[in-house]
Write a protein that holds these residues in place. Sequence first.
Motif, mmCIF file in Angstrom:
data_model
loop_
_atom_site.group_PDB
_atom_site.id
_atom_site.type_symbol
_atom_site.label_atom_id
_atom_site.label_comp_id
_atom_site.label_asym_id
_atom_site.label_seq_id
_atom_site.Cartn_x
_atom_site.Cartn_y
_atom_site.Cartn_z
ATOM 1 N N SER A 117 0.681 -11.175 5.227
ATOM 2 C CA SER A 117 1.178 -9.865 4.802
ATOM 3 C C SER A 117 1.454 -8.970 6.002
ATOM 4 N N HIS A 164 -1.873 -4.204 -4.239
ATOM 5 C CA HIS A 164 -1.401 -4.369 -2.866
ATOM 6 C C HIS A 164 -2.595 -4.834 -2.030
ATOM 7 N N THR A 222 5.537 -8.574 -3.572
ATOM 8 C CA THR A 222 5.924 -8.785 -2.174
ATOM 9 C C THR A 222 6.869 -9.977 -2.043
#
Lengths: 303, 303
Positions: free
Chosen positions: A76, B64, A108
């Motif tokens: 990430s 996230h 993502t």
Amino acid sequence: MKFEVTILGSSSATPIFHRNPTSQILNINEKILMIDCGEGTQQQMLRYGIKYHKIDHIFISHLHGDHFFGLIGLISSMHLNGRTKPLYLFAPPELQEILDIQFKYSGTIIKFPIEFHATQAQKSEVILETNDFFVETIILNHRIPCTGFIFKQKIKLRKVIKEKVNQLEIPSQFLPLLKRGIDFIDKDGNIHKAEDLTTDPDVPRSYAYCSDTLADGSYFRYLQDVDTLYHESTFMHDMQDRAKETFHTTSLEAAQIAREMNISKLLIGHFSARYRDLTPLLLEARTVFPETYLANEGETFMV
Amino acid sequence: MKFEVTILGSSSATPIFHRNPTSQILNINEKILMIDCGEGTQQQMLRYGIKYHKIDHIFISHLHGDHFFGLIGLISSMHLNGRTKPLYLFAPPELQEILDIQFKYSGTIIKFPIEFHATQAQKSEVILETNDFFVETIILNHRIPCTGFIFKQKIKLRKVIKEKVNQLEIPSQFLPLLKRGIDFIDKDGNIHKAEDLTTDPDVPRSYAYCSDTLADGSYFRYLQDVDTLYHESTFMHDMQDRAKETFHTTSLEAAQIAREMNISKLLIGHFSARYRDLTPLLLEARTVFPETYLANEGETFMV
């Protein structure tokens, strides 16, 4: 040629006493490789000044969390830092699913290609070959499929002695042959021996990484004559029963493997949370194999 | 009654400058709760002496990675440390799948119950109620479903003044009524006012946690009169366009919310990696709301 390993984590199972779970960085001739990636590995990289973008290859031994929980965060961060070049990932096949589901639910879309190479835990195989080295898996014996990795430098060509070559006006087309040890014959028919015009190449070195495994002999042969061996040593030998039960190795066993397989240098790590002071593990291993070192975090070892 | 928050991480997106991703520990009358759990949270717990076994409730705002990548490792460590009591997990529903797949492939059967409460991002709801407090979600406006959380102490009973009660020989059965403010009439018919025999209860306090969100007004009303507000302040106000684009808040906006909603104390955090020095963010917020503090790691704030 540079060939060294930097330790980012040395703990087994859980972080403890400021020891992080397993991760190592290999530098082979300025190619930077990562082996395993426990939680907090990217924080360790920051601490020791290792840049995300330098890493193109990551090798994951198995899917116990202390060896891969840091990978999703590292990928990430690579993404958020704008990476576009491919990342080559060598890992058990199920890891792909674990990564994908997390990217999916976080919305993502990773901006760089992840070239996933699924390792297999049935037989040893060459999984990567570059100009300088190749990487082979070792089949270890753990509670779930687990592979070790051997990084072997290739035999390099002989090195030309420029002054001598210039003096004899040897044509540049002949140099590749000279590097392979073929003698040069000049226009007068004089033989100039390759060994006089070149120096020996660097001796190829090798690094083996074995974590986690029962020390059951099935994989020892792969380690024969390796220069530097990292071998897990979760317990001291008085805990041998516990080591067997959990498919781990004791520091004494790791040292015995190093001695039997003619290793030059042994690094031990993956220490149980029961050991605050690691000196007893080191001393135990050194009774059998003096060239043993603790894989302490932040330390770099020449292979 | 103790009510305080300890910051374990203040970074947004990626760890940087020794700042870890988001996590906070609430202590409400010695009940220890965790809010969000970025990578490295368990290492931060070790650093600041917070024991795994003290935590029974974890609240995850959204999926996230900088808000939950540390959770799988923390749960694994709780498991390896022999936990048997339940863990209550409040999080978006998809988190269950993310955890399950990792336990499956690591061959881990967690030895304690995980009571999973799926949060919903459509409307605010009370998700937990104890004797001392309740917890309500706030619907935030981020790129993926995201909830904030408000922790509100309950109104407590009045506190009996023992000496006076003993002097009047008030029967113990009457004390619960006295604590509720009901006057005591003795056998001679004299009225003893409850307010003379008791002291006021502690004023209930509240803590709101808002991360990550666009400061779009839709959720401000939930924050009215909250004592301490943690609000993300990813950017300074000169980056307002970038804040809007990424569904984040500026430090000036956070301060404006605090002022409008009659907050007593504002904590700002979730700082972008572009800010090594955080003082400018603090000073910007204080131009509007002087009682602003940086949510620095390791610091504890009274609510």
